[in-house]
Design an enzyme around this catalytic site. Sequence first.
Site, PDB file in Angstrom:
ATOM      1  N   ARG A  60      -5.100  -9.711  -6.699  1.00 57.14           N
ATOM      2  CA  ARG A  60      -5.139  -8.932  -5.460  1.00 57.14           C
ATOM      3  C   ARG A  60      -3.811  -9.045  -4.745  1.00 57.14           C
ATOM      4  O   ARG A  60      -3.649  -9.792  -3.772  1.00 57.14           O
ATOM      5  CB  ARG A  60      -6.294  -9.394  -4.578  1.00 57.14           C
ATOM      6  CG  ARG A  60      -7.635  -9.170  -5.217  1.00 57.14           C
ATOM      7  CD  ARG A  60      -8.733  -9.208  -4.195  1.00 57.14           C
ATOM      8  NE  ARG A  60      -8.691  -8.010  -3.380  1.00 57.14           N
ATOM      9  CZ  ARG A  60      -9.301  -7.897  -2.214  1.00 57.14           C
ATOM     10  NH1 ARG A  60      -9.975  -8.895  -1.731  1.00 57.14           N
ATOM     11  NH2 ARG A  60      -9.225  -6.778  -1.535  1.00 57.14           N
ATOM     12  N   GLN A  95      -2.953  -2.978  -6.170  1.00 55.37           N
ATOM     13  CA  GLN A  95      -4.094  -2.385  -5.471  1.00 55.37           C
ATOM     14  C   GLN A  95      -4.644  -1.159  -6.194  1.00 55.37           C
ATOM     15  O   GLN A  95      -5.859  -0.957  -6.266  1.00 55.37           O
ATOM     16  CB  GLN A  95      -3.704  -2.008  -4.043  1.00 55.37           C
ATOM     17  CG  GLN A  95      -3.665  -3.194  -3.099  1.00 55.37           C
ATOM     18  CD  GLN A  95      -3.416  -2.783  -1.676  1.00 55.37           C
ATOM     19  OE1 GLN A  95      -2.901  -1.705  -1.404  1.00 55.37           O
ATOM     20  NE2 GLN A  95      -3.765  -3.643  -0.729  1.00 55.37           N
ATOM     21  N   ASP A 110      -7.086  -2.052  -9.097  1.00 56.68           N
ATOM     22  CA  ASP A 110      -8.207  -2.925  -8.793  1.00 56.68           C
ATOM     23  C   ASP A 110      -9.545  -2.244  -9.090  1.00 56.68           C
ATOM     24  O   ASP A 110     -10.116  -1.552  -8.246  1.00 56.68           O
ATOM     25  CB  ASP A 110      -8.124  -3.329  -7.315  1.00 56.68           C
ATOM     26  CG  ASP A 110      -9.127  -4.408  -6.935  1.00 56.68           C
ATOM     27  OD1 ASP A 110     -10.022  -4.702  -7.752  1.00 56.68           O
ATOM     28  OD2 ASP A 110      -9.019  -4.952  -5.826  1.00 56.68           O
ATOM     29  N   SER A 150     -12.662  -3.198  -6.768  1.00 55.37           N
ATOM     30  CA  SER A 150     -12.756  -2.501  -5.488  1.00 55.37           C
ATOM     31  C   SER A 150     -13.170  -1.047  -5.661  1.00 55.37           C
ATOM     32  O   SER A 150     -14.037  -0.551  -4.931  1.00 55.37           O
ATOM     33  CB  SER A 150     -11.414  -2.581  -4.754  1.00 55.37           C
ATOM     34  OG  SER A 150     -11.163  -3.895  -4.312  1.00 55.37           O
ATOM     35  N   TYR A 182     -11.942 -17.458   0.295  1.00 52.39           N
ATOM     36  CA  TYR A 182     -13.248 -17.781  -0.273  1.00 52.39           C
ATOM     37  C   TYR A 182     -14.159 -18.385   0.786  1.00 52.39           C
ATOM     38  O   TYR A 182     -13.702 -18.961   1.774  1.00 52.39           O
ATOM     39  CB  TYR A 182     -13.115 -18.785  -1.420  1.00 52.39           C
ATOM     40  CG  TYR A 182     -12.505 -18.224  -2.664  1.00 52.39           C
ATOM     41  CD1 TYR A 182     -13.281 -17.512  -3.573  1.00 52.39           C
ATOM     42  CD2 TYR A 182     -11.157 -18.387  -2.934  1.00 52.39           C
ATOM     43  CE1 TYR A 182     -12.724 -16.992  -4.728  1.00 52.39           C
ATOM     44  CE2 TYR A 182     -10.588 -17.869  -4.084  1.00 52.39           C
ATOM     45  CZ  TYR A 182     -11.378 -17.175  -4.978  1.00 52.39           C
ATOM     46  OH  TYR A 182     -10.830 -16.657  -6.110  1.00 52.39           O
TER      47      TYR A 182
END
Length: 432
Positions: free
Chosen positions: A122, A127, A130, A133, A230
């Site tokens: 990431r 992007q 990805d 996503s 996280y």
Amino acid sequence: MGQTVFIPRELDPNEGRVAASPDTVKRLAGLGFDVVVEAGAGLLSRIPDDEFAKAGAVIGKVADAAKADVVLKVRRPTEAELKGYKKGAAVLATMDPYGNDAAVAAMAQAGITAFSMEFMPRITRAQVMDVLSSQANLAGYQAVIDAASEYDRALPMMMTAAGTVPAAKVFVMGVGVAGLQAIATARRLGAVVTATDVRPAVKEQVQSLGAKFLAVEDEEFKAAETAGGYAKEMSKEYQAKQAALTAEHIAKQDIVITTALIPGRPAPKLVSAAMVASMKPGSVLVDLAVERGGNVEGAEAGKVVTTANGVKIVGHLNMPGRIAASASLLYAKNLFAFLETMIDKASKSLAINRDDELVKATMLTDAGKVVHPAFAKAAEEQPKGQHVEPAAIPAKTMVADAGSGKKPAAPKNAAAPKRTAAKKSTKNEGTA
């Protein structure tokens, strides 16, 4: 003659997506590649063969994979498919390697250079590549559409001469990319939306979409996120307080959508049978983690279960595949963007730079070996059928979905690239 890119028809009966679009085929042809698309590969994504042909592809058959230098797929190749690939071919797909060590070893044995698109780091540069996503965005949208389909009432409040129809109450558990899109979609349809996540950073994002954030916001909650974005495992005391708050809230909801999925681990159980039993007849739960065991007790993969108290638990497989025509276009762009970084523009051929951070992060197998640090050690040291799981968000904790782009932290010996700030990238992608 240039090098060949092959796009097969997916074999899984639950998979309607295809790994190319007319646009990416045209771009690949423009880079000097011969593009072969298996007949019928795009039919379930509303892309007939003639559209691929007009874009510059040759419509071929399964056997054409044998001459391909690059194979673009949606799902990991089966052993039967691997037998048809030539050694040294680059294969890009969502490999789902956790818990599938035999399949990873088979790819190594076949001599292919396999890239797992789920491991794309990431960072700003990646992007557009990805896949987590792009696909989770659509999964969150489709979850709301499926919920609305099963819910036998209107979602928005309607004021009529005959009376007022109350707005449906929607609760989203897990605010990653899929969760954010579910919130946005439910709000567009007029529902009253609430959401929860253990990461404090997402509260602002939830509120920006017009939803209410639900959590026990004590001092422990404020420190519940690591520097990498996280979720930390919460104490037993906090978990008990949050569970009580959630249970009370769920009993009042019409629709609950769960998105908590942890790469390499069973999905955490968020909704107990008692919570389901507390819901009103006609209420709906949509479990986006059903393929990994599910967040909802009683959910069954590939089924819509109706409980004794009249609550529906939706466990559709492959949610992005249920909106394949849109999902394929985004997925194809993800693949092309990554493949383009490995093409030598001068020679118009594949030139993999094994020192590139994107290649290091995603390469699973190469030259007959399992090379990804999270799986190479397992392949060498662990008994067959087992694997070493890299550190991830504890399954006991409610977390954002895998689609939020969160990858499991690499082992200490891994050369994984740094991530950008989780708050920024999640917000950008989840509201797209």
